[in-house]
Structures are given as structure tokens and as C-alpha cells.
Design an enzyme around this catalytic site. Structure first.
Site, PDB file in Angstrom:
ATOM      1  N   HIS A 193      -1.393  -2.926   1.078  1.00 24.76           N
ATOM      2  CA  HIS A 193      -0.913  -2.202   2.251  1.00 24.76           C
ATOM      3  C   HIS A 193      -1.460  -0.779   2.278  1.00 24.76           C
ATOM      4  CE1 HIS A 193       2.683  -5.116   2.922  1.00 24.76           C
ATOM      5  NE2 HIS A 193       1.597  -5.485   3.557  1.00 24.76           N
ATOM      6  N   HIS A 241       0.105  -9.566  -2.636  1.00 25.28           N
ATOM      7  CA  HIS A 241       1.540  -9.789  -2.485  1.00 25.28           C
ATOM      8  C   HIS A 241       1.961 -11.213  -2.826  1.00 25.28           C
ATOM      9  CE1 HIS A 241       0.033  -6.827   0.520  1.00 25.28           C
ATOM     10  NE2 HIS A 241       0.973  -6.087  -0.046  1.00 25.28           N
ATOM     11  N   CYS A 262      -0.854 -10.393  -7.544  1.00 24.07           N
ATOM     12  CA  CYS A 262      -0.603  -9.594  -8.747  1.00 24.07           C
ATOM     13  C   CYS A 262       0.049 -10.470  -9.805  1.00 24.07           C
ATOM     14  CB  CYS A 262       0.320  -8.427  -8.401  1.00 24.07           C
ATOM     15  SG  CYS A 262       0.864  -7.490  -9.854  1.00 24.07           S
ATOM     16  N   GLU A 290       5.609 -10.200   0.035  1.00 25.19           N
ATOM     17  CA  GLU A 290       5.952 -10.662  -1.311  1.00 25.19           C
ATOM     18  C   GLU A 290       7.193 -11.548  -1.297  1.00 25.19           C
ATOM     19  OE1 GLU A 290       7.527  -8.980  -5.577  1.00 25.19           O
ATOM     20  OE2 GLU A 290       6.243  -7.638  -4.391  1.00 25.19           O
ATOM     21  N   CYS A 300       8.054  -3.921 -11.217  1.00 28.37           N
ATOM     22  CA  CYS A 300       6.849  -3.750 -12.031  1.00 28.37           C
ATOM     23  C   CYS A 300       6.797  -2.376 -12.677  1.00 28.37           C
ATOM     24  CB  CYS A 300       5.604  -4.034 -11.188  1.00 28.37           C
ATOM     25  SG  CYS A 300       4.949  -2.637 -10.277  1.00 28.37           S
ATOM     26  N   SER A 324       6.045  -1.049   0.723  1.00 30.85           N
ATOM     27  CA  SER A 324       7.404  -0.962   0.198  1.00 30.85           C
ATOM     28  C   SER A 324       7.508   0.080  -0.907  1.00 30.85           C
ATOM     29  CB  SER A 324       7.844  -2.333  -0.332  1.00 30.85           C
ATOM     30  OG  SER A 324       9.108  -2.238  -0.976  1.00 30.85           O
ATOM     31  N   SER A 358      -0.699   1.467  -3.704  1.00 30.21           N
ATOM     32  CA  SER A 358      -1.855   0.954  -2.971  1.00 30.21           C
ATOM     33  C   SER A 358      -2.674   2.070  -2.327  1.00 30.21           C
ATOM     34  CB  SER A 358      -1.398  -0.053  -1.906  1.00 30.21           C
ATOM     35  OG  SER A 358      -0.353   0.471  -1.118  1.00 30.21           O
TER      36      SER A 358
END
Length: 314
Positions: free
Chosen positions: A39, A75, A97, A127, A196, A225, A269
Site C-alpha cells: 500500500h 497482504h 509476507c 490481509e 509482526c 493499516s 510500505s
């Protein structure tokens, strides 16, 4: 100026962008990419100029290009997507990921063990759509807020388990988990936190800087996000003004307070070149000295797909 570290690209984003770039180098253009690879408009436009073609559904790929590579975004995607690609004999590269893939595997394990699965996340986020799409419809139920957690009613007498979107606010998620655990003491938690490392590290850096500055600039996209969460974390940590901007041209100069000290961070990102652009924009208007506030070191790296690691056979 206080510069948060870590900031910007995480290992999963770096891997995803590399997959598209290497696919273009190896196979030439066009390389199709389902959804924005990450994104960030700057990253997407850069890849587009190199020959990437961004689509939302595989049906947009013309039959004449069905053998061209198609990349699935970082995602993650529902299982129906690779199944559809296989049905058309497409060559696809999965840039999901690995930390998102870990959540997918957790969901599948819970399902096999007969558990009712609660996914903590944001409705409509790619996601979340991908994670819920790993299992039959209704197998995963979404909880977005503490109020949702308080109102949650199990559908039967199956044991419960929770998983999360990887890019959430650490603090918000803890409140939701605490509520679920209080209501359902036997609920099964992940073996390791689903949020994460990069999300956690960037939020901790913001928490360290936010109380010390007059304003915080988060470099990132409005549909990112983890970038939105950084802005929220800055506000909660005591920063009077926190703004999210994609580029220097987006800075709302008139909305900024009188500045003696500014904080800057970037979502996972957002490339470093955009951070440098923002710093340059402030340097054009203010006398700027830059100090980095580092709260963690990151050494995580993820392997590329095997097909892109193998030497080209001429």
C-alpha cells in the site's frame, strides 16, 4: 527533528517489491500484479513504469497474456485465487509476507482441531480477506473492537481460538485479547504474537519520540493499516499533532502548530526516499538538525521464491 528508527520498509515489503522487480528482469514486461503489491502509491507507480500491470482480479488478464507471470500481493490472498490461477494454467509468484502466511497456517490448524476461530482485524482489509479466505465461509469470524469482543457469542460448544491481522495497534489488540480472555478463559492464543515485529518496532519508536515533539509526520498511504496505526499511536503517546502524508506535496503547512521539534516516521510500505523528501521540504522552511532515536535493530530477511533464486538457464 527526531527521526524514528526503525521506520519504513520491513522485510516482507522489501521481499514483495523485489519479487516484482526480479520477475520483470527475468521474464520481461508485462508482469501482472493482483492488487497493489504494497500500500504505497509511489512504489506502485515506480513498478508500473517498469512494466508491472496492476489488476484486482485474475479475470482482468487477457487470454493472450495468460502465460505471463502474475504476482500475488504481500497482504495474502484467499485460497480461491491460486486455485483460479491453476485452473487457467497461469504462472504465479506468491509475494505474501511469510508472517501473514504464518497466520494462515495457524487458522488452518485451529480449523483442523475443531476450534471456532476469531480473527482480530479490520473488515475489508486485503490481509483480512486473505486470511478469512483460507477456510470455508463462516469458519473465521471477525472482531474489530473491544465492543465486538464484549458482544461476541460463540456459535456452538466448540473451543475458541484467536488470531490477528499482522498490522494492528499493539495496544488496541491487547485490549481486545484481554476482553476475550476474560470472557473465555480457555480461548487458545497463538504460540507467538501474530502482530509482526516491524509493526511492533515502529510503534515502539513512535511512543519514544511522540511525547518529545510538537508534531509527528507519518509517511505512508491512507489505505496502509500500519501507517494509520502509527498516527494513532503518536496521538495516544502525547503528541499534540500527528499527520499522515504520502509525499512532501501533501504536507498541510497551515495546519501544523508552531514547531520547535518535529518527529518523523514511516509506515512499513513507505520507502526511505520519501522520508528524505519530507526532511528536505522542512529544511526548505526551517533550520533543521536531524537526530535519530533508535529503539530496536532489525536484521530480519525473507527468502525469495526458489524460481527467482535459481540461475537463468540460457
Amino acid at each position: 527533528m527526531l527521526l524514528c528508527a526503525p521506520r519504513g520498509f520491513c522485510a516482507g515489503v522489501d521481499r514483495a517489491v523485489q519479487i516484482v522487480e526480479l520477475a520483470l528482469e527475468r521474464y520481461g514486461a508485462p508482469v501482472y500484479v493482483r492488487h497493489e503489491i504494497v500500500h504505497n502509491k509511489f512504489v506502485v507507480e515506480g513498478l508500473r513504469t517498469k512494466g508491472a500491470v496492476f489488476i484486482e482480479e485474475l479475470t482482468e488478464i487477457p487470454e493472450a497474456d495468460v502465460e505471463r507471470p502474475v504476482v500475488f500481493s504481500a497482504h495474502g490472498v484467499p485460497k480461491s485465487v491460486p486455485a483460479a490461477a491453476q485452473a487457467r494454467n497461469m504462472f504465479y509468484l506468491d509475494a505474501t509476507c511469510p508472517l501473514v502466511s504464518k497466520v494462515h497456517k495457524e487458522a488452518e490448524i485451529h480449523h483442523r482441531r475443531g476450534r471456532e476461530i476469531i480473527l482480530i482485524g479490520h473488515a475489508g482489509h486485503p490481509e483480512v480477506i486473505g486470511t478469512m479466505g483460507q477456510l470455508p465461509e463462516g469458519a473465521v469470524r471477525l472482531v474489530e473492537t473491544v465492543a465486538d469482543a464484549r458482544a461476541y457469542e460463540p456459535t456452538g460448544d466448540r473451543p475458541l481460538a484467536w488470531i490477528t491481522q499482522t498490522t494492528l495497534s499493539v495496544d488496541d489488540t491487547k485490549e481486545i485479547v484481554d476482553t476475550l480472555t476474560e470472557r473465555f478463559p480457555d480461548i487458545v492464543a497463538p504460540h507467538k504474537d501474530d502482530i509482526c515485529y516491524a509493526t511492533t518496532n515502529r510503534q515502539e519508536a513512535v511512543k519514544a519520540v511522540a511525547p518529545k515533539v510538537d508534531a509527528m509526520v507519518v509517511v505512508g498511504a491512507p489505505n496502509s493499516s500500519n501507517s494509520q496505526r502509527l498516527r494513532e499511536v503518536a496521538e495516544r503517546a502525547g503528541c499534540p499533532t500527528a499527520i499522515l502524508v504520502q509525499r512532501a506535496a501533501d504536507i498541510p503547512w497551515d495546519a501544523l502548530p508552531a514547531l520547535s521539534r518535529l518527529g518523523i516516521t514511516a509506515g512499513a510500505s513507505a520507502p526511505e526516499v520519501l522520508v528524505e523528501e519530507i526532511i528536505g521540504a522542512f529544511a526548505d522552511r526551517y533550520r533543521v538538525t536531524v537526530e535519530t532515536v533508535r529503539t530496536a535493530d532489525e536484521t530480519v530477511a525473507f527468502n525469495l521464491p526458489r524460481v527467482l533464486r535459481e540461475p537463468v538457464v540460457s
